[in-house]
Design a protein around this motif. Structure first.
Motif, PDB file in Angstrom:
ATOM      1  N   ARG A   1       0.827  -1.200   0.000  1.00  0.00           N
ATOM      2  CA  ARG A   1       0.000   0.000   0.000  1.00  0.00           C
ATOM      3  C   ARG A   1       0.865   1.256   0.000  1.00  0.00           C
ATOM      4  NH1 ARG A   1      -5.123  -2.102   3.610  1.00  0.00           N
ATOM      5  NH2 ARG A   1      -5.101  -4.185   2.712  1.00  0.00           N
TER       6      ARG A   1
ATOM      7  N   TYR B   1       0.772   5.744  -0.538  1.00  0.00           N
ATOM      8  CA  TYR B   1      -0.081   6.922  -0.335  1.00  0.00           C
ATOM      9  C   TYR B   1       0.686   8.190  -0.711  1.00  0.00           C
ATOM     10  CZ  TYR B   1      -2.075   3.528   3.008  1.00  0.00           C
ATOM     11  OH  TYR B   1      -2.596   2.402   3.607  1.00  0.00           O
TER      12      TYR B   1
ATOM     13  N   TYR C   1       0.410  12.244   0.468  1.00  0.00           N
ATOM     14  CA  TYR C   1      -0.180  13.266   1.332  1.00  0.00           C
ATOM     15  C   TYR C   1       0.440  14.616   0.991  1.00  0.00           C
ATOM     16  CZ  TYR C   1      -2.080   9.805   4.666  1.00  0.00           C
ATOM     17  OH  TYR C   1      -2.784   8.791   5.274  1.00  0.00           O
TER      18      TYR C   1
ATOM     19  N   LEU D   1      -4.784  13.538   2.662  1.00  0.00           N
ATOM     20  CA  LEU D   1      -4.565  12.447   1.712  1.00  0.00           C
ATOM     21  C   LEU D   1      -4.998  12.865   0.310  1.00  0.00           C
ATOM     22  CD1 LEU D   1      -3.748   9.455   1.375  1.00  0.00           C
ATOM     23  CD2 LEU D   1      -6.123   8.863   1.881  1.00  0.00           C
TER      24      LEU D   1
ATOM     25  N   TYR E   1      -4.351   7.155  -2.906  1.00  0.00           N
ATOM     26  CA  TYR E   1      -3.716   5.976  -2.333  1.00  0.00           C
ATOM     27  C   TYR E   1      -3.950   4.775  -3.231  1.00  0.00           C
ATOM     28  CZ  TYR E   1      -8.363   4.813  -0.380  1.00  0.00           C
ATOM     29  OH  TYR E   1      -9.692   4.520  -0.214  1.00  0.00           O
TER      30      TYR E   1
ATOM     31  N   PHE F   1      -3.705   0.360  -3.104  1.00  0.00           N
ATOM     32  CA  PHE F   1      -3.520  -0.844  -2.301  1.00  0.00           C
ATOM     33  C   PHE F   1      -2.789  -1.946  -3.066  1.00  0.00           C
ATOM     34  CE2 PHE F   1      -5.175   1.204   1.032  1.00  0.00           C
ATOM     35  CZ  PHE F   1      -6.354   0.800   1.638  1.00  0.00           C
TER      36      PHE F   1
ATOM     37  N   GLY G   1      -8.250  10.390  -2.548  1.00  0.00           N
ATOM     38  CA  GLY G   1      -8.319  10.752  -1.148  1.00  0.00           C
ATOM     39  C   GLY G   1      -9.179  11.982  -0.969  1.00  0.00           C
TER      40      GLY G   1
ATOM     41  N   ASN H   1      -6.935   0.551   6.212  1.00  0.00           N
ATOM     42  CA  ASN H   1      -5.631   1.148   6.444  1.00  0.00           C
ATOM     43  C   ASN H   1      -5.575   2.641   6.199  1.00  0.00           C
ATOM     44  OD1 ASN H   1      -4.179  -0.918   7.498  1.00  0.00           O
ATOM     45  ND2 ASN H   1      -3.327  -1.602   5.578  1.00  0.00           N
ATOM     46  N   ARG H   2      -6.709   3.303   6.074  1.00  0.00           N
ATOM     47  CA  ARG H   2      -6.675   4.739   5.857  1.00  0.00           C
ATOM     48  C   ARG H   2      -6.644   5.473   7.183  1.00  0.00           C
ATOM     49  NH1 ARG H   2     -10.477   7.334   1.550  1.00  0.00           N
ATOM     50  NH2 ARG H   2      -9.644   9.110   2.688  1.00  0.00           N
ATOM     51  N   LEU H   3      -5.694   6.382   7.283  1.00  0.00           N
ATOM     52  CA  LEU H   3      -5.568   7.220   8.471  1.00  0.00           C
ATOM     53  C   LEU H   3      -5.968   8.648   8.148  1.00  0.00           C
ATOM     54  CD1 LEU H   3      -2.129   6.237  10.069  1.00  0.00           C
ATOM     55  CD2 LEU H   3      -4.390   5.297  10.508  1.00  0.00           C
TER      56      LEU H   3
END
Lengths: 117, 112
Positions: A31, A33, A35, A45, A48, A50, A58, B98-100
């Motif tokens: 995964r 991401y 930001y 975010l 993202y 996976f 996001g 799993n997203r924060l």
């Protein structure tokens, strides 16, 4: 060497230019991401992924696009940069499975500071 | 979405104790993280709570009350190197496990 590497670390560009920020990781995580961080606004975010075939928006995806070229690579593009995209950008990874740490723990790259004039 | 609230800045003396609070609102709570971030650097993991109670790791402890939507990070025996921003992040099962979502961070300034 950093496990999550971002390039470039610093970039100054002009309004309207296309910019790509790249991220690569050696952690073997599924995964990844992107930001952005702005003073007073915290980390937000953008996109993202996976796995290689998975891309998700996001909170603030407008004006950005991403590409997951391989498990280890996730790039962020600004097709036509504008000044309010000036920010510190972080790539992060997390493990999907078989991880002994807290579920969802993020591992961050060192950041890419982008200035759009 | 989540509403994650943290105070913005505090100053404390070397050797003292400081408590940083974080409140959140979400129906999909599935864990809370604390990260430390020095200026211009990447956030680094400090602690994780998913059940109510206190987690202790050396000079740092973190507490969670799920019923109150509240967590705090306690920093003991403050050192100059503890001057940093402390980020609270909530894991929310509504958006994929799993997203924060991050709070805005609390800047701690340690003075001699």
């Amino acid at each position: 060497d950093a496990d999550v590497t971002q390039t470039p670390r610093n970039r100054i560009t002009k309004t309207g230019k296309r910019i790509m920020l790249e991220c690569s990781q050696t952690k073997g995580h599924d995964r990844m991401y992107w930001y952005r961080q702005d003073p007073g606004l915290g980390l937000r975010l953008i996109y993202y992924s996976f796995d290689v075939k998975d891309i998700n928006k996001g909170e603030i995806s407008d004006g950005y696009s991403v590409s997951r070229q391989a498990q280890a690579k996730f790039s962020l593009s600004l097709e036509s940069a504008i000044p309010n995209q000036t920010a510190l950008y972080f790539c992060a990874t997390s493990a999907g499975r078989n991880f002994t740490g807290p579920p969802g723990e993020l591992f961050f790259g060192e950041g890419s500071r982008l200035t759009v004039l | 979405g989540q509403n994650i609230d943290q105070p913005t800045e505090m100053t404390a003396t070397e050797g003292a104790i400081v408590q940083i609070n974080c409140t959140y609102q979400t129906s999909g709570f599935n864990g809370l993280f604390w990260y430390q971030q020095h200026a211009g650097e990447a956030p680094t993991f400090l602690s994780y709570n998913v059940l109510d109670g206190l987690e202790e790791k050396g000079r740092f402890s973190s507490f969670l009350s799920r019923s109150k939507g509240y967590s705090y990070l306690l920093l003991k025996e403050l050192q100059m190197k503890d001057s940093a921003s402390y980020l609270c992040a909530v894991r929310d099962r509504r958006y994929g496990n799993n997203r924060l979502a991050f709070g805005k961070g609390n800047q701690v300034v340690v003075i001699p």
